[in-house]
Design a protein around this motif. Structure first.
Motif, PDB file in Angstrom:
ATOM      1  N   MET A  77      36.274  84.687  69.422  1.00 51.77           N
ATOM      2  CA  MET A  77      36.747  84.907  70.770  1.00 51.77           C
ATOM      3  C   MET A  77      36.126  83.889  71.721  1.00 51.77           C
ATOM      4  O   MET A  77      36.718  83.559  72.721  1.00 51.77           O
ATOM      5  CB  MET A  77      36.395  86.317  71.233  1.00 51.77           C
ATOM      6  N   TRP A  78      34.951  83.425  71.389  1.00 47.41           N
ATOM      7  CA  TRP A  78      34.258  82.488  72.261  1.00 47.41           C
ATOM      8  C   TRP A  78      34.885  81.106  72.204  1.00 47.41           C
ATOM      9  O   TRP A  78      34.942  80.409  73.212  1.00 47.41           O
ATOM     10  CB  TRP A  78      32.788  82.447  71.846  1.00 47.41           C
ATOM     11  N   LEU A  79      35.373  80.703  71.039  1.00 46.43           N
ATOM     12  CA  LEU A  79      35.885  79.352  70.871  1.00 46.43           C
ATOM     13  C   LEU A  79      37.395  79.215  71.068  1.00 46.43           C
ATOM     14  O   LEU A  79      37.889  78.105  71.211  1.00 46.43           O
ATOM     15  CB  LEU A  79      35.536  78.835  69.466  1.00 46.43           C
ATOM     16  N   ILE A  80      38.127  80.327  71.062  1.00 41.85           N
ATOM     17  CA  ILE A  80      39.587  80.285  71.078  1.00 41.85           C
ATOM     18  C   ILE A  80      40.101  80.938  72.349  1.00 41.85           C
ATOM     19  O   ILE A  80      39.502  81.853  72.889  1.00 41.85           O
ATOM     20  CB  ILE A  80      40.156  81.004  69.840  1.00 41.85           C
ATOM     21  N   SER A  81      41.251  80.472  72.791  1.00 44.60           N
ATOM     22  CA  SER A  81      41.880  81.038  73.986  1.00 44.60           C
ATOM     23  C   SER A  81      42.094  82.546  73.819  1.00 44.60           C
ATOM     24  O   SER A  81      42.708  82.984  72.856  1.00 44.60           O
ATOM     25  CB  SER A  81      43.227  80.347  74.213  1.00 44.60           C
ATOM     26  N   PRO A  82      41.604  83.358  74.749  1.00 48.79           N
ATOM     27  CA  PRO A  82      41.698  84.812  74.595  1.00 48.79           C
ATOM     28  C   PRO A  82      43.123  85.364  74.634  1.00 48.79           C
ATOM     29  O   PRO A  82      43.337  86.493  74.249  1.00 48.79           O
ATOM     30  CB  PRO A  82      40.901  85.364  75.770  1.00 48.79           C
ATOM     31  N   SER A  83      44.086  84.573  75.091  1.00 52.11           N
ATOM     32  CA  SER A  83      45.433  85.110  75.230  1.00 52.11           C
ATOM     33  C   SER A  83      46.064  85.485  73.890  1.00 52.11           C
ATOM     34  O   SER A  83      46.774  86.471  73.803  1.00 52.11           O
ATOM     35  CB  SER A  83      46.330  84.096  75.950  1.00 52.11           C
ATOM     36  N   TRP A  84      45.815  84.758  72.842  1.00 51.44           N
ATOM     37  CA  TRP A  84      46.412  85.100  71.551  1.00 51.44           C
ATOM     38  C   TRP A  84      45.366  85.486  70.505  1.00 51.44           C
ATOM     39  O   TRP A  84      45.698  86.084  69.493  1.00 51.44           O
ATOM     40  CB  TRP A  84      47.254  83.945  71.011  1.00 51.44           C
ATOM     41  N   ALA A  85      44.117  85.171  70.752  1.00 52.12           N
ATOM     42  CA  ALA A  85      43.078  85.387  69.744  1.00 52.12           C
ATOM     43  C   ALA A  85      42.650  86.841  69.632  1.00 52.12           C
ATOM     44  O   ALA A  85      42.060  87.229  68.628  1.00 52.12           O
ATOM     45  CB  ALA A  85      41.869  84.525  70.056  1.00 52.12           C
ATOM     46  N   MET A  86      42.959  87.661  70.627  1.00 50.13           N
ATOM     47  CA  MET A  86      42.472  89.035  70.559  1.00 50.13           C
ATOM     48  C   MET A  86      43.169  89.843  69.469  1.00 50.13           C
ATOM     49  O   MET A  86      42.565  90.743  68.894  1.00 50.13           O
ATOM     50  CB  MET A  86      42.615  89.725  71.906  1.00 50.13           C
ATOM     51  N   TYR A  87      44.403  89.509  69.102  1.00 57.27           N
ATOM     52  CA  TYR A  87      45.110  90.280  68.076  1.00 57.27           C
ATOM     53  C   TYR A  87      44.528  90.047  66.685  1.00 57.27           C
ATOM     54  O   TYR A  87      44.204  91.029  65.993  1.00 57.27           O
ATOM     55  CB  TYR A  87      46.609  89.970  68.132  1.00 57.27           C
ATOM     56  N   PRO A  88      44.365  88.800  66.229  1.00 59.73           N
ATOM     57  CA  PRO A  88      43.704  88.629  64.931  1.00 59.73           C
ATOM     58  C   PRO A  88      42.252  89.115  64.942  1.00 59.73           C
ATOM     59  O   PRO A  88      41.757  89.640  63.940  1.00 59.73           O
ATOM     60  CB  PRO A  88      43.753  87.129  64.660  1.00 59.73           C
ATOM     61  N   TYR A  89      41.592  88.982  66.088  1.00 63.76           N
ATOM     62  CA  TYR A  89      40.216  89.460  66.201  1.00 63.76           C
ATOM     63  C   TYR A  89      40.156  90.965  65.960  1.00 63.76           C
ATOM     64  O   TYR A  89      39.315  91.452  65.200  1.00 63.76           O
ATOM     65  CB  TYR A  89      39.658  89.113  67.575  1.00 63.76           C
ATOM     66  N   MET A  90      41.041  91.711  66.584  1.00 67.16           N
ATOM     67  CA  MET A  90      41.039  93.170  66.424  1.00 67.16           C
ATOM     68  C   MET A  90      41.386  93.575  64.991  1.00 67.16           C
ATOM     69  O   MET A  90      40.792  94.501  64.437  1.00 67.16           O
ATOM     70  CB  MET A  90      42.021  93.818  67.403  1.00 67.16           C
ATOM     71  N   VAL A  91      42.345  92.884  64.383  1.00 66.38           N
ATOM     72  CA  VAL A  91      42.708  93.189  62.996  1.00 66.38           C
ATOM     73  C   VAL A  91      41.530  92.906  62.064  1.00 66.38           C
ATOM     74  O   VAL A  91      41.190  93.725  61.208  1.00 66.38           O
ATOM     75  CB  VAL A  91      43.960  92.378  62.571  1.00 66.38           C
ATOM     76  N   LEU A  92      40.900  91.757  62.234  1.00 70.86           N
ATOM     77  CA  LEU A  92      39.764  91.413  61.385  1.00 70.86           C
ATOM     78  C   LEU A  92      38.571  92.335  61.619  1.00 70.86           C
ATOM     79  O   LEU A  92      37.844  92.672  60.681  1.00 70.86           O
ATOM     80  CB  LEU A  92      39.366  89.952  61.596  1.00 70.86           C
ATOM     81  N   MET A  93      38.353  92.761  62.849  1.00 73.98           N
ATOM     82  CA  MET A  93      37.274  93.715  63.122  1.00 73.98           C
ATOM     83  C   MET A  93      37.551  95.057  62.448  1.00 73.98           C
ATOM     84  O   MET A  93      36.641  95.690  61.906  1.00 73.98           O
ATOM     85  CB  MET A  93      37.101  93.910  64.632  1.00 73.98           C
TER      86      MET A  93
END
Length: 117
Positions: free
Chosen positions: A1-17
């Motif tokens: 989340m720190w290195l990638i634009s938050p607009s699209w990165a939150m979906y893969p982040y949530m799935v991976l979490m």
């Protein structure tokens, strides 16, 4: 989340979490039994749970103190990533050599039994 634009990165982040949390719970339980045995599983689980509670209480306070000391996120995040990589590398050392040999023997035996049938 720190290195990638938050607009699209939150979906893969949530799935991976979610995957990390789900697989992590099952993996930790299985590894605790494998490493410490069934006899001491209650003691080990209670120790691990108390350490988890302690670390989740200390973590936010420690990050708050570090940020209040003047360190920015651009310093804190890379240091944390390096620490995480070191912990991962150290955890790989916990697999004893005899387990690898035992797994190889077990799979050879299963393969051999499968051929006989």
């Amino acid at each position: 989340m720190w290195l990638i634009s938050p607009s699209w990165a939150m979906y893969p982040y949530m799935v991976l979490m979610g995957l990390s949390t789900g697989f992590g719970s099952a993996t930790v339980a299985a590894l605790q039994v494998e490493f410490f045995g069934q006899k001491y599983i209650g003691t080990v689980r209670s120790l691990f749970t108390s350490m988890m509670v302690l670390s989740s209480a200390v973590g936010p306070a420690l990050f708050g103190v570090i940020l209040d000391a003047g360190w920015g996120f651009e310093t804190v995040f890379p240091v944390t990533i390096v620490m995480l990589i070191l912990v991962i590398l150290q955890s790989l050392r916990s697999i004893p050599a005899y387990s690898r040999a035992k797994w190889k023997f077990k799979f050879k035996r299963i393969k051999r039994n499968f051929r006989k049938k």
